[in-house]
Design an enzyme around this catalytic site. Structure first.
Site, PDB file in Angstrom:
ATOM      1  N   ASP A   1       6.263  14.448 -17.536  1.00  0.00           N
ATOM      2  CA  ASP A   1       4.883  14.102 -17.869  1.00  0.00           C
ATOM      3  C   ASP A   1       4.850  13.869 -19.381  1.00  0.00           C
ATOM      4  OD1 ASP A   1       2.285  14.120 -18.734  1.00  0.00           O
ATOM      5  OD2 ASP A   1       1.684  15.917 -17.632  1.00  0.00           O
TER       6      ASP A   1
ATOM      7  N   HIS B   1      -0.180  20.512 -16.934  1.00  0.00           N
ATOM      8  CA  HIS B   1      -1.557  20.036 -16.744  1.00  0.00           C
ATOM      9  C   HIS B   1      -1.827  20.048 -15.233  1.00  0.00           C
ATOM     10  CE1 HIS B   1      -4.773  16.956 -16.630  1.00  0.00           C
ATOM     11  NE2 HIS B   1      -4.964  17.205 -17.910  1.00  0.00           N
TER      12      HIS B   1
ATOM     13  N   LYS C   1      -4.254   7.717 -24.241  1.00  0.00           N
ATOM     14  CA  LYS C   1      -3.809   8.731 -25.199  1.00  0.00           C
ATOM     15  C   LYS C   1      -2.815   8.131 -26.196  1.00  0.00           C
ATOM     16  CE  LYS C   1      -4.268  12.329 -21.692  1.00  0.00           C
ATOM     17  NZ  LYS C   1      -5.398  13.184 -22.059  1.00  0.00           N
TER      18      LYS C   1
ATOM     19  N   CYS D   1      -7.686  21.681 -18.623  1.00  0.00           N
ATOM     20  CA  CYS D   1      -6.982  21.326 -17.381  1.00  0.00           C
ATOM     21  C   CYS D   1      -5.654  22.056 -17.251  1.00  0.00           C
ATOM     22  CB  CYS D   1      -6.757  19.822 -17.250  1.00  0.00           C
ATOM     23  SG  CYS D   1      -8.257  18.880 -17.104  1.00  0.00           S
TER      24      CYS D   1
ATOM     25  N   GLN E   1       1.357  13.537 -23.449  1.00  0.00           N
ATOM     26  CA  GLN E   1       1.139  13.965 -24.840  1.00  0.00           C
ATOM     27  C   GLN E   1       2.374  13.718 -25.700  1.00  0.00           C
ATOM     28  OE1 GLN E   1      -1.741  14.844 -25.889  1.00  0.00           O
ATOM     29  NE2 GLN E   1      -2.811  15.335 -23.995  1.00  0.00           N
TER      30      GLN E   1
HETATM   31  C1  LIG Z   1      -0.034  16.826 -20.472  1.00  0.00           C
HETATM   32  C2  LIG Z   1      -0.999  15.968 -19.708  1.00  0.00           C
HETATM   33  N1  LIG Z   1      -0.662  15.504 -18.499  1.00  0.00           N
HETATM   34  C3  LIG Z   1      -1.479  14.727 -17.781  1.00  0.00           C
HETATM   35  C4  LIG Z   1      -2.725  14.378 -18.236  1.00  0.00           C
HETATM   36  C5  LIG Z   1      -3.608  13.527 -17.384  1.00  0.00           C
HETATM   37  O1  LIG Z   1      -3.796  12.280 -17.944  1.00  0.00           O
HETATM   38  P1  LIG Z   1      -4.846  11.258 -17.337  1.00  0.00           P
HETATM   39  O2  LIG Z   1      -6.136  12.001 -17.205  1.00  0.00           O
HETATM   40  O3  LIG Z   1      -4.907  10.168 -18.346  1.00  0.00           O
HETATM   41  O4  LIG Z   1      -4.313  10.812 -16.017  1.00  0.00           O
HETATM   42  C6  LIG Z   1      -3.136  14.851 -19.480  1.00  0.00           C
HETATM   43  C7  LIG Z   1      -4.499  14.540 -19.990  1.00  0.00           C
HETATM   44  O5  LIG Z   1      -5.204  15.371 -20.510  1.00  0.00           O
HETATM   45  C8  LIG Z   1      -2.254  15.661 -20.230  1.00  0.00           C
HETATM   46  O6  LIG Z   1      -2.608  16.131 -21.432  1.00  0.00           O
END
Ligand SMILES: Cc1ncc(COP(=O)(O)O)c(C=O)c1O
Lengths: 429, 153
Positions: free
Chosen positions: A223, A146, A249, A387, A226
């Site tokens: 990370d 991401h 999430k 993203c 998900q």
């Molecule tokens: C794999 C992954 N990492 C990071 C994020 C970023 O999360 P946040 O926007 O809650 O900081 C997301 C959100 O879409 C994500 O799907």
């Protein structure tokens, strides 16, 4: 589908706890009643919410917890001797304990509350990265990160002269493990990896990758944005050095997230922000910092958010992540089969180890047109680059449509999605 | 919200222009040229114009990739602007912009837009307004010698 490495497959399987028969406690009808947003109608049709990778709905217990805090407990934490402040502090710290149990951290002070995954990753990149990395050091990430696990490292590379190494992905959307092994060398000083890809659904064999990095004493950040909502994440079993995830999430409130870090790293890292709560004492000559976890929690936190996240974790624990994983895998298999039957539809992301995320394209309909057309049938999917622009570049598409499922979704809802796609195809026929 | 037929986004004309976009080609030796991006969806197109010394748009063409709405909008724009003066194009740009954000509703006003009035219902789909406007903003940028136009500025 050919795998390039049979061993890798086995590791990934053991990591996700192979399916067990579903316990009788998993009652989909009852579960759906716990999420008031599922009863929303869209232009007279029942909403089919398949955008759970963007954010998840909240169960009543979370909503009521937020309400209780704002109605009856509203006060600041860690700074009052009065009744309410003590109550809020107690609930706030109880939530930290819940997070610790949830991911099986060794110590409670290894749980830092942040604004979310993005904030957690930036904290590590800036605090750890700026302190311990120098010019020429290499940071490994993957092609399916991401943007929030790309840009903070790029910023660090720019500032410090570090070098970013990107693990490529194959046509199924799996990491190419031999390339990763080749990248690992004495110059490698950090690895940051997504556990489950939000745009492909791939479950990466992170346990094996962490072990490989540790052979060179390289710390690894996972990370888990998900991951924590789809499968059991145990930081001691994975042996990751950092884990980042978001409350929203995980069926919890927005504006709150978690950074888990091993105490040995967090203790060595300087605070990122200065202010209240993060200090032990302040004079104009010298300020000493507070102990963990407060050193990294400057200012008034999202108190309701943290307590609400605790309630979300209680909910998920009660349903059981193993039940959730088993049920979602059924949905995934069903959805994959159904969507594959639609002529011309191409799934993007067909890894062997996948979470319940179905990304796809249709050659004659741009994903945005598809998104608008299925929305008219009440179906909420995400369209765009999610993203993860490098993933779009890898598969040579401007965007994809993505249905991302949660444990409150049903096979009937996937039927509605498939019918809506067919209808959209008619419009464009 | 109920949608009347008039608010229907994917009408025949739009679908047809999406399938067979007019003036979808490279223009040799343009006098004006700009690139437009919609970073939210990855859409990207270029608009090229040939304006003669009487300030008349002799030729206009576009290239690029995008959704049906952005492609049809670009196609209809080129058909509309060919033969118009630069100042007429600017007036149309302003009218069209007001139309798609839902500010222009009286029939008398939409009349000067002709077929472009097909986009009058798009303000019901706020996420899609930028798809319809990308080509117009890019065209306007080209006329004003702005090389790169983004919907996110
Ligand atoms: C794999 C992954 N990492 C990071 C994020 C970023 O999360 P946040 O926007 O809650 O900081 C997301 C959100 O879409 C994500 O799907």
């Amino acid at each position: 589908m050919a795998r390039n490495d049979g061993k890798e497959n086995k590791t990934a399987k053991t990591e996700q706890k192979t399916s067990k028969p579903m316990s009788t406690s998993f009652n989909i009808k009852k579960i759906r009643k716990d999420f008031p947003n599922l009863t929303t109608t869209v232009r007279g049709r029942p909403l089919v919410y398949l955008d759970n990778a963007a954010t998840t709905f909240k169960p009543n217990s979370v909503i009521e917890t937020l309400e209780t805090y704002y109605k009856n407990e509203c006060s600041n934490v860690h700074r009052g001797v009065h009744f309410l402040s003590e109550q809020a502090t107690k609930d706030f710290e109880a939530a930290r304990q819940k997070v610790r149990d949830f991911i099986n951290a060794k110590k409670t002070e290894e749980i830092i509350f942040t604004k979310g995954t993005t904030n957690s990753i930036n904290l590590v990149a800036q605090s750890y990265g700026r302190t311990f990395l120098k010019a020429g050091d290499e940071i490994i990430i993957s092609h399916m990160e991401h943007h929030s696990n790309i840009v903070p490292w790029q910023m660090l590379c720019e500032e410090k002269g570090c070098v970013l190494k990107v693990i490529p992905i194959n046509d199924q959307g799996e990491l190419m493990m031999p390339e990763f092994e080749k990248f690992l060398n004495p110059k490698t000083k950090f690895v940051a990896l997504v556990y489950i890809s939000n745009s492909l659904g791939t479950i990466n064999p992170v346990k094996k990758m962490i072990a490989a990095a540790h052979r060179l004493k390289v710390p690894v950040l996972i990370d888990g944005a998900q991951a924590v909502n789809h499968l059991k994440v145990d930081v001691q079993e994975l042996d990751c050095d950092f884990l980042a995830f978001s409350g929203h999430k995980l069926f919890g409130p927005t504006g709150v997230g978690v950074l888990y870090g091993k105490a040995k790293y967090l203790n060595a890292m300087p605070p990122m922000e200065g202010g209240g709560d993060m200090i032990a004492s302040v004079t104009f000559e010298k300020t000493t910092y507070n102990i963990l976890p407060y050193k990294f929690e400057a200012g008034t936190p999202s108190i309701a958010g943290v307590i609400g996240l605790g309630a979300a974790i209680d909910y998920v624990q009660a349903v059981g992540l193993e039940n959730i994983f088993t049920y979602e895998q059924e949905l995934l298999a069903y959805g994959t089969k159904l969507l594959s039957k639609i002529s011309d539809l191409q799934l993007i992301g067909t890894a062997r180890e996948k979470a319940a995320i179905l990304a796809f394209i249709l050659p004659d309909i741009h994903p945005h047109d598809l998104g608008t057309l299925v929305d008219r049938e009440g179906v909420a999917i995400r369209t765009g680059h999610h993203c993860t622009m490098p993933v779009m570049q890898r598969f040579n598409v401007p965007a994809t449509a993505r249905a991302s499922l949660a444990f409150y979704n049903t096979k009937e809802e996937i039927d509605v999605l498939a019918a809506a796609i067919l209808k959209a195809k008619d419009v464009f026929a | 919200m109920t949608l009347t037929n008039q608010d229907e986004l994917y009408q025949e004309l739009i679908l047809e222009h999406n399938k067979k976009p007019r003036n979808f080609k490279k223009l040799e030796n343009p006098t004006h040229f700009a690139e437009g991006y919609n970073p939210l969806c990855g859409d990207h197109l270029t608009v090229a114009l040939k304006v003669n010394d009487k300030n008349i748009i002799e030729d206009i063409a576009f290239e690029g990739s995008g959704c049906a709405i952005s492609k049809a909008s670009a196609s209809l724009m080129t058909v509309n602007l060919k033969g118009k003066t630069v100042s007429e194009a600017e007036t149309l740009f302003n009218q069209f912009h007001r139309l798609i954000i839902g500010e222009l509703k009286s029939d008398s006003e939409t009349n000067i837009l002709g077929k472009l009035a097909i986009f009058s219902g798009i303000w019901h789909y706020p996420a899609r307004v930028k798809c319809a406007s990308l080509s117009w903003h890019t065209m306007n940028g080209a006329l004003h010698k702005v090389k790169t136009v983004s919907t996110e500025k």
